[in-house]
Design a protein around this motif. Structure first.
Motif, PDB file in Angstrom:
ATOM      1  N   LEU A 423       1.060  -1.346   0.389  1.00 13.91           N
ATOM      2  CA  LEU A 423      -0.149  -0.157   0.252  1.00 13.91           C
ATOM      3  C   LEU A 423       1.305   1.657   0.021  1.00 13.91           C
ATOM      4  O   LEU A 423       0.052   1.866  -0.887  1.00 13.91           O
ATOM      5  N   PHE A 432       0.173   6.552  -1.785  1.00 16.20           N
ATOM      6  CA  PHE A 432      -0.824   4.877  -1.453  1.00 16.20           C
ATOM      7  C   PHE A 432      -0.787   4.312  -2.981  1.00 16.20           C
ATOM      8  O   PHE A 432      -0.426   5.206  -4.221  1.00 16.20           O
ATOM      9  N   SER A 439       0.688  -6.945  -2.762  1.00 20.28           N
ATOM     10  CA  SER A 439      -0.089  -7.463  -1.939  1.00 20.28           C
ATOM     11  C   SER A 439      -0.528  -8.655  -2.607  1.00 20.28           C
ATOM     12  O   SER A 439       0.187  -8.844  -3.847  1.00 20.28           O
ATOM     13  N   HIS A 453      -8.296  -2.758  -1.615  1.00 21.02           N
ATOM     14  CA  HIS A 453      -7.417  -2.060  -0.678  1.00 21.02           C
ATOM     15  C   HIS A 453      -7.737  -0.533  -0.896  1.00 21.02           C
ATOM     16  O   HIS A 453      -7.605   0.142  -0.476  1.00 21.02           O
ATOM     17  N   ILE A 457      -7.892   2.210   2.154  1.00 20.39           N
ATOM     18  CA  ILE A 457      -7.058   3.557   1.847  1.00 20.39           C
ATOM     19  C   ILE A 457      -8.580   4.228   2.506  1.00 20.39           C
ATOM     20  O   ILE A 457      -8.193   5.362   2.955  1.00 20.39           O
TER      21      ILE A 457
END
Ligand code: NAP
Length: 566
Positions: A423, A432, A439, A453, A457
């Motif tokens: 991230l 980010f 990941s 994700h 975020i």
């Protein structure tokens, strides 16, 4: 700039928006939707003439997703997933692009997207806690956060062959295919590359071309996709219990609810049981075959049983034993991305198709109308490069990202990529990545990974707004520990041993790091949830002075308090 793009409103304090997003594919569009609903002012930059990302660029004949469409689609809106109807089990590129356009229009996303706008540089001001993002058309935009949604497979790779630019005929990279259809009728065509893309495009070109030369460096394993019209009964069934299907997808390793989670070793069953398990998956089609047993990708002996099955099936199709030998892969199955095809192997029985082994006799030069190896010269009118991507890091490193007076991403990743949870990168605050290195990303149904994700975020930015924080950074120690874990998990499998794009081996000089996380999307999601519950463990937060952060906080906070998202 297109009619759809709207100018970013200039704020009195010089902050143009809260978040700049780079890329308007699956990830960028969902980011825009979620963040906007949370009250953030978002601006998306997209290099393409339209939204769609991968599915905008990869419009080569035969382009198709090998995850079933009922699963390779957004889950964030019940109305969307109920109303959209897929015509095929595995949608082709045109249909996926239509779906993405539908999403962009349905959620009114286009007004915050600047098309034809490539981002070249981004700099973080460590005093103001703000990114300035510079675009190729010369625009610059200031934002509190910058989010890279630029895709894992979007930086195309052309081979370094002398003469390639002097070729007189038309040549293409599959990921930059022209919008108008290309007619190969009557032409001698060369295709370089036999990965997932080559395996899709080769049968299509063979149907048209006068003669097709397939330049193969590595033979790959391919399973028939067995695509067909979407079965209405299956569609009804999935749609009647979509929430449950999506939950299953989010919690399983692959992000595909339709894939079983194997519990048995290939070596613990009789040869007949093993054959039956592989046969059933062969008939079902697609890339689930290596999931017949739980050790196919971790145990060399188990792996050989799956490889032998696929090779035997392939050899049953190919008439010429020499060609069959050339098409027989020599590496453990599943350690490079398993391919899925429609009519790939039968293509090599056609009289107008010649397979050329460029492992033994590499291409030495390309001339006006020829491809020359050490032993032969092939006359071609058109060339197609299905030669892949600088995967996972290429699109990130293509942008000159850094901190004023501090490190750049290129410096931080000089020895290979490292990122906390895929991230964030320690040293680059407020930046980010969606499905970055570390990941599950490319080892999963990527839409499931993207949604996870983006949700993480978005929740994190909302929490920062609540708390009046304007700066977030990954801790170097947390990042180091995560990267160690990513490589430990990979090292337990056979994948870490293969010369694949997962490790950067397809790009000369690229540092060898196994980039995706192999722990599975379910485990990864649980971990991320725990990190968030634990006050975003492994991330550090701080605030700029009140005047600078108030702007971002006030606009976002009023929406975050009543967090009503979709
Ligand atoms: P790829 O898997 O990296 O394959 C590239 C091909 O080009 C390989 O055969 C490679 O040979 C060859 N090649 C590269 N450089 C070469 C050179 N200098 N000289 C000769 N040959 C060269 O790329 P891709 O096929 O575009 O696929 C990338 C990924 O995109 C896939 O793995 C998959 O994740 C995704 N994808 C998915 C689908 C789908 O859903 N069905 C379709 C297309 C792509 P070597 O193996 O010897 O390097």
């Amino acid at each position: 700039m297109s009619d759809h793009a709207s100018p970013v409103p200039r704020r009195p304090d010089g902050v143009d928006c809260d978040v700049v997003v780079i890329g308007a594919g699956f990830a960028g569009l969902y980011l825009l939707h979620r963040l906007r609903r949370l009250g953030f002012r978002v601006k998306v930059f997209e290099a393409g003439e339209d939204v769609g990302g991968t599915w905008y660029w990869n419009r080569y004949p035969g382009a198709r997703c090998d995850v079933e469409s009922l699963e390779y689609s957004y889950s964030f809106s019940e109305e969307l997933q109920q109303e959209w109807r897929w015509s095929e089990r595995y949608a082709g590129q045109p249909e996926i692009l239509r779906y993405i356009h539908h999403v962009a229009d349905r959620f009114d996303l286009r007004r915050d997207i600047a098309l034809n706008t490539r981002v070249e540089r981004a700099r973080f001001d460590p005093e103001a806690h703000r990114w300035t993002v510079h675009t190729a058309p010369g625009e610059s935009v200031s934002a509190r956060f910058c989010i890279m949604a630029s895709g894992n497979l979007s930086a195309a790779r052309l081979p370094d062959v002398p003469g390639i630019r002097d070729f007189r005929g038309r040549w293409f990279h599959t990921s930059a295919w022209p919008k108008e259809s290309v007619d190969f009728t009557g032409l001698r065509v060369g295709v370089v590359g036999t990965g997932s893309t080559g395996i899709q495009v080769i049968p299509k070109i063979a149907e048209q071309a006068k003669h097709l030369y397939v330049f193969q460096r590595t033979a790959n394993y391919s399973i028939p996709l067995r695509n067909g019209p979407q079965d209405p009964a299956i569609e009804r069934d999935v749609k009647s219990r979509y929430a449950q299907v999506r939950k299953q997808a989010r919690e399983c390793p692959s992000g595909v609810a339709g894939f079983n989670v194997p519990t048995q070793s290939a070596l613990a069953v009789t040869p007949e049981e093993r054959e039956l398990a592989y046969q059933q998956r062969w008939e079902w089609g697609g890339i689930g075959l290596t999931r017949a047993f739980n050790d196919v990708i971790v145990n060399a002996e188990a792996n050989r049983t799956a490889a032998a099955f696929v090779v035997r099936k392939m050899r049953e199709v190919i008439k010429d034993p020499t060609v069959a030998d050339m098409l027989t892969p020599t590496y453990p199955i599943g350690t490079k991305r398993l391919c899925a095809d429609t009519g790939y192997y039968p293509t090599f029985n056609r009289d107008n198709v010649t397979l050329v082994d460029i492992r033994r006799n590499p291409i030495e030069a390309i001339g006006d109308e020829t491809v020359r190896t050490a032993h032969a010269s092939y006359e071609v009118d058109a060339l197609v490069f299905a030669t892949g991507f600088d995967a996972m890091t290429g699109a990130l490193l293509a942008v000159d990202i850094g901190v004023n007076g501090g490190p750049t991403l290129r410096e931080l990743w000089a020895d290979g990529p490292s990122a906390y949870l895929g991230l964030m990168v320690a040293g680059l605050p407020n930046l980010f990545m969606v499905t970055g290195p570390g990941s599950p990303s490319v080892l999963s149904n990527v839409v499931v990974s993207i949604e996870q994700h983006v949700d993480f975020i978005s929740d994190c930015l909302a929490s920062m707004a609540d708390k009046g924080q304007s700066r977030i950074e990954a801790d170097a120690q947390a990042q180091q520990a995560w990267s160690r874990h990513v490589s430990e998990v990979a090292n337990q499998s056979l994948l870490a041993t293969a010369a694949s794009w997962y490790t950067g081996a397809n790009i000369p000089g690229k540092p060898r790091v196994f980039m995706p996380y192999m722990g599975g999307v379910g485990v990864f999601r649980a971990l991320c949830d725990e990190v968030a519950r634990d006050g975003y463990r492994g991330f550090s937060f701080s605030s700029a002075d009140g005047a600078r952060s108030a702007d971002f906080n006030s606009s976002a906070k009023e929406h975050c308090d009543g967090r009503a998202v979709v």
